[in-house]
Structures are given as structure tokens and as C-alpha cells.
Motif scaffolding. Sequence first.
Motif, PDB file in Angstrom:
ATOM      1  N   THR A  34       2.605 -12.102  -1.345  1.00 32.91           N
ATOM      2  CA  THR A  34       3.211 -11.523  -0.775  1.00 32.91           C
ATOM      3  C   THR A  34       4.341 -10.334  -1.676  1.00 32.91           C
ATOM      4  O   THR A  34       3.574  -9.215  -1.415  1.00 32.91           O
ATOM      5  CB  THR A  34       4.401 -12.514  -0.132  1.00 32.91           C
ATOM      6  OG1 THR A  34       3.987 -13.273  -0.119  1.00 32.91           O
ATOM      7  CG2 THR A  34       5.459 -11.621  -0.147  1.00 32.91           C
ATOM      8  N   TYR A  38       2.964  -5.483  -2.358  1.00 30.74           N
ATOM      9  CA  TYR A  38       4.720  -4.978  -2.672  1.00 30.74           C
ATOM     10  C   TYR A  38       4.462  -3.771  -3.999  1.00 30.74           C
ATOM     11  O   TYR A  38       3.870  -2.928  -3.938  1.00 30.74           O
ATOM     12  CB  TYR A  38       5.720  -5.215  -2.604  1.00 30.74           C
ATOM     13  CG  TYR A  38       6.696  -4.682  -2.846  1.00 30.74           C
ATOM     14  CD1 TYR A  38       7.344  -3.659  -2.206  1.00 30.74           C
ATOM     15  CD2 TYR A  38       7.593  -4.804  -3.962  1.00 30.74           C
ATOM     16  CE1 TYR A  38       8.753  -2.615  -2.707  1.00 30.74           C
ATOM     17  CE2 TYR A  38       8.188  -3.879  -4.587  1.00 30.74           C
ATOM     18  CZ  TYR A  38       8.437  -2.368  -4.070  1.00 30.74           C
ATOM     19  OH  TYR A  38       9.999  -1.891  -4.287  1.00 30.74           O
ATOM     20  N   TYR A  98       5.289  -6.776   4.948  1.00 28.29           N
ATOM     21  CA  TYR A  98       4.486  -6.210   3.897  1.00 28.29           C
ATOM     22  C   TYR A  98       3.577  -5.792   4.694  1.00 28.29           C
ATOM     23  O   TYR A  98       2.946  -4.619   3.914  1.00 28.29           O
ATOM     24  CB  TYR A  98       5.006  -7.741   2.573  1.00 28.29           C
ATOM     25  CG  TYR A  98       5.900  -7.335   1.632  1.00 28.29           C
ATOM     26  CD1 TYR A  98       6.834  -6.150   1.113  1.00 28.29           C
ATOM     27  CD2 TYR A  98       6.947  -8.993   1.733  1.00 28.29           C
ATOM     28  CE1 TYR A  98       7.444  -6.270   0.131  1.00 28.29           C
ATOM     29  CE2 TYR A  98       7.855  -8.692   0.668  1.00 28.29           C
ATOM     30  CZ  TYR A  98       8.269  -7.069   0.196  1.00 28.29           C
ATOM     31  OH  TYR A  98       8.895  -7.078  -0.903  1.00 28.29           O
ATOM     32  N   GLY A 101       3.157  -3.128   6.594  1.00 28.36           N
ATOM     33  CA  GLY A 101       3.257  -1.782   6.301  1.00 28.36           C
ATOM     34  C   GLY A 101       3.219  -1.227   4.964  1.00 28.36           C
ATOM     35  O   GLY A 101       2.464   0.128   5.056  1.00 28.36           O
ATOM     36  N   VAL A 102       2.484  -1.929   4.221  1.00 25.77           N
ATOM     37  CA  VAL A 102       1.634  -1.976   3.482  1.00 25.77           C
ATOM     38  C   VAL A 102      -0.060  -1.859   3.605  1.00 25.77           C
ATOM     39  O   VAL A 102      -0.613  -0.245   3.061  1.00 25.77           O
ATOM     40  CB  VAL A 102       1.496  -3.329   2.067  1.00 25.77           C
ATOM     41  CG1 VAL A 102       0.697  -2.400   0.561  1.00 25.77           C
ATOM     42  CG2 VAL A 102       2.624  -2.729   1.708  1.00 25.77           C
ATOM     43  N   CYS A 117       5.875   3.657   7.063  1.00 27.18           N
ATOM     44  CA  CYS A 117       5.206   2.808   6.459  1.00 27.18           C
ATOM     45  C   CYS A 117       6.254   2.159   5.340  1.00 27.18           C
ATOM     46  O   CYS A 117       6.307   0.443   4.948  1.00 27.18           O
ATOM     47  CB  CYS A 117       4.189   2.609   5.672  1.00 27.18           C
ATOM     48  SG  CYS A 117       2.486   3.482   6.415  1.00 27.18           S
ATOM     49  N   TYR A 121       7.633  -2.178   5.391  1.00 22.38           N
ATOM     50  CA  TYR A 121       7.720  -3.052   4.401  1.00 22.38           C
ATOM     51  C   TYR A 121       8.922  -3.208   3.501  1.00 22.38           C
ATOM     52  O   TYR A 121       9.326  -4.217   2.910  1.00 22.38           O
ATOM     53  CB  TYR A 121       6.182  -2.786   3.196  1.00 22.38           C
ATOM     54  CG  TYR A 121       6.352  -1.533   2.463  1.00 22.38           C
ATOM     55  CD1 TYR A 121       7.855  -1.106   1.592  1.00 22.38           C
ATOM     56  CD2 TYR A 121       5.707  -0.908   2.461  1.00 22.38           C
ATOM     57  CE1 TYR A 121       8.260   0.085   1.028  1.00 22.38           C
ATOM     58  CE2 TYR A 121       6.253   0.676   1.882  1.00 22.38           C
ATOM     59  CZ  TYR A 121       6.788   1.176   0.913  1.00 22.38           C
ATOM     60  OH  TYR A 121       7.340   2.407   0.047  1.00 22.38           O
ATOM     61  N   GLU A 125      11.318  -6.182   2.789  1.00 25.30           N
ATOM     62  CA  GLU A 125      11.619  -6.851   1.366  1.00 25.30           C
ATOM     63  C   GLU A 125      13.299  -7.247   1.357  1.00 25.30           C
ATOM     64  O   GLU A 125      13.212  -8.498   1.040  1.00 25.30           O
ATOM     65  CB  GLU A 125      12.066  -5.977   0.585  1.00 25.30           C
ATOM     66  CG  GLU A 125      12.458  -5.762  -1.183  1.00 25.30           C
ATOM     67  CD  GLU A 125      12.726  -4.410  -1.579  1.00 25.30           C
ATOM     68  OE1 GLU A 125      12.989  -4.170  -2.707  1.00 25.30           O
ATOM     69  OE2 GLU A 125      12.075  -3.498  -1.323  1.00 25.30           O
ATOM     70  N   GLY A 184      -2.478  -5.743   2.276  1.00 28.11           N
ATOM     71  CA  GLY A 184      -1.914  -5.805   3.938  1.00 28.11           C
ATOM     72  C   GLY A 184      -2.236  -7.674   3.809  1.00 28.11           C
ATOM     73  O   GLY A 184      -1.977  -8.437   4.522  1.00 28.11           O
TER      74      GLY A 184
END
Length: 207
Positions: A34, A38, A98, A101-102, A117, A121, A125, A184
Amino acid sequence: TKFGKEIYAGEAAGFRAVFGDRTFMIFCGLMVLTTMAYCQVVTNLSVYMKESFGLGERYYGWVMTTNGAMVVAFQLLATRATSRWPRLPAIALGSALYGVGVGALGLVTVFPGFILCAVIYTLGEIIVSPSATAFTAEMSPPDMRGRYMGTLGLTWGAAFGIGPILGGAIYDAGFRQALWLAAGGIALAATAGYLLLQRKTRARLAP
């Protein structure tokens, strides 16, 4: 001294017990995945925005400002809300955010898309961080909680040690968009892992 050796032996034995906790170590492995997703935002996004779309440092600064402002504004509210949720499903939701968004960073082409985005993410978080800490506390025996927490902290170091190397290699190979889709996908794969692990932890956390 003999006393010092006894302390060292006790500490080593304590960490052997942590590393022998298979369920917790699987959880830490999923946390590494994960976090690897990020860390691409921190290490590769600014270069990607500038080289691919001509969006320089000022634009990247606004993306990171969005992240920081949301954490300050919503972390406490999110922590209170998720404190009543089952831990691993909450972490799975955060990891999925995450991933979305990523991963979507590889699809957007305009500046507002990067901000959107960042919003997605960052929601992940502020869900993952407190839930992971609470899960670790619940999984650890009271007299070993510090060791468990320290091991959880090592997942960030491992992710930021591995993630930038892999991400940079993919980026330098010319697969710029694929980097974000792959990152992602890793977070989404971790999402499935958390949900599967939930089945193994129900009996252990039932009391």
C-alpha cells in the motif's frame, strides 16, 4: 556486562516473537505494498507532471498542499469515524482509495485531474494511518506493543526503500503512464489481501 547481555537477549527474543507472528507479518507485507503506491507520489509525480504536461513545481506544490490541508482538516474527524469500523475492512477501503487515486494519475491530462486524484488518495491516507495503528495495538500483547509498533513503522522504511527504485526504473524505461497504473494495481491487490486476512483475525480479535 552480564546485565547488558541479558537485556539484549531479551530484546532479540521479543522481536523473534513478532517476526514469528505470521498473521501480523502478512499484514506488514500488505502495508508495504500500500505504501509503495503512495511513495510514487512523493518521488515521481513532480517529474511526471513537468515532463509530460509542462506542469512545473508550482503545480506540484498545489497537489501536495491539497494533501497536507486535507490531513490537517479531516484527520481527526476520519479517525473518530473509523474507530467504530472493523480494522481490516477500514484499511482495505483506504488502500482501495490509494489504488484509485494513484492509478488515475496515469489517466488524467489536466491540472484539475491531478488535484482530484490527490483528494482521493488522501482520503485513503487518513483512513489507513490510524486504522493500521489501532489494528497493530489490538494484535499485540500488552508487554510487546512497542515492538509491534516499531515493526509497523519499518513498513514505511521498506516501502520508501523499494518503491522509488522500482518506480524510477519503470519511469526511466519509458512507461510513464504504466507506472501509475501499476502502482494503483498494487494497492488494489493489497486491498484484496486485507479482506482475506480479516477471516484469519476474527477469532484472534474476538475478545
